[in-house]
Scaffold this active site. Structure first.
Site, PDB file in Angstrom:
ATOM      1  CB  SER A  47       4.637 -14.757  -4.317  1.00 29.38           C
ATOM      2  OG  SER A  47       3.316 -15.188  -4.590  1.00 29.38           O
ATOM      3  CE1 TYR A  58       6.382 -15.046  -9.401  1.00 31.97           C
ATOM      4  CE2 TYR A  58       4.481 -15.993  -8.277  1.00 31.97           C
ATOM      5  CZ  TYR A  58       5.292 -14.916  -8.554  1.00 31.97           C
ATOM      6  OH  TYR A  58       5.024 -13.696  -7.966  1.00 31.97           O
TER       7      TYR A  58
END
Length: 264
Positions: free
Chosen positions: A140, A153
């Site tokens: 990401s 995350y």
């Protein structure tokens, strides 16, 4: 590289980026192994694939680290070899650090980081023995930049960069490639399924996710990067990609920008 007649294993293949990957690669005469925990959705994806006889389903739970060696054995029985592993499965988060249970931190790390590492280690001997292979990891942009509400995350994605950068150096002589793919906002259910501080799903679509790239557009750019054997690629909107370079050259400026982000 060319995907024609290659065997590709995709985790997280039942929805979002994984589903779009399967559909796009099925057009390129690729042999596919589709994995996730959701057998019903995997069967739907298989039926949507062109040449669906070349797509096989293998149930996989990334939290069950000790099953990965046996899962690799099962996968190898399907087509006899594996050429590319797309480590795409994972889960996101939407909660402030002060509100996030340590159990949520552990759960996200167990799936996103340790699950991916366990599967990678299990298939690595096969790649080494055949002196060829390609790991593709969906990380990401927050694997490069930590932002509010995504501490666990972001940590799991940062960890993937450290692990796979090290692995890339170790297996270079074995002709094994590593591509770290960093999506920005992509139109998937990632925010709907994201965990809140107590571990329950958010069940809400983020505005930025809703307005992001389509998963089909993302996948076409990702496949191009893999074919070109890119080591790391940022795929997203202008602002997301700009953030990566701002962090690199003007880190204090980016910190100021991130502090002013709306916490929503």
């Amino acid at each position: 590289m060319n995907f024609t007649n290659k065997t590709v294993w995709i985790t997280g293949a039942s929805s979002g980026i994984g589903r779009s990957l399967a559909l796009e690669l099925s057009k390129q005469n690729t042999k596919l192994i589709l994995s996730s925990r959701n057998e019903i959705e995997l069967n739907k994806v298989k039926r949507e694939c062109e040449n669906s006889q070349n797509a096989k389903i293998l149930l996989l739970d990334l939290e069950n680290h000790n099953t990965m060696s046996s899962k690799v054995e099962e996968a190898l029985l399907l087509f006899g070899t594996i050429d590319v592993l797309f480590n795409n499965g994972g889960i996101s988060q939407r909660s402030l650090v002060k509100d996030t249970s340590i159990d949520v931190d552990k759960y996200i790390m167990n799936i996103n980081y340790l699950g991916t590492v366990a599967l990678t280690k299990a298939i690595l001997p096969h790649f080494i023995n055949k002196n060829n292979g390609h790991f593709v990891i969906t990380t990401s942009i927050v694997g490069k930049i930590g932002t509010p509400l995504r501490s666990s995350y972001a940590a799991s994605k940062h960890a993937l960069h450290g692990f796979f950068d090290s692995l890339r150096a170790e297996v270079y002589q074995n002709n094994i490639k590593v591509t770290l793919a960093c999506p920005g906002f992509v139109q998937t259910n990632v925010s709907l399924n994201a965990l809140t501080g107590n571990g329950t799903p958010q069940n809400k679509m983020d505005g930025a996710t809703k307005n992001g790239l389509t998963s089909e557009t993302f996948v076409k750019l990702l496949i191009k990067a893999v074919k070109n054997e890119k080591q790391e690629v940022y795929i997203g909107g202008f602002k997301e990609k700009l953030g990566v370079y701002t962090k690199r050259f003007f880190p204090k400026l980016l910190s100021t920008m991130i502090r002013k982000m709306a916490v929503t």
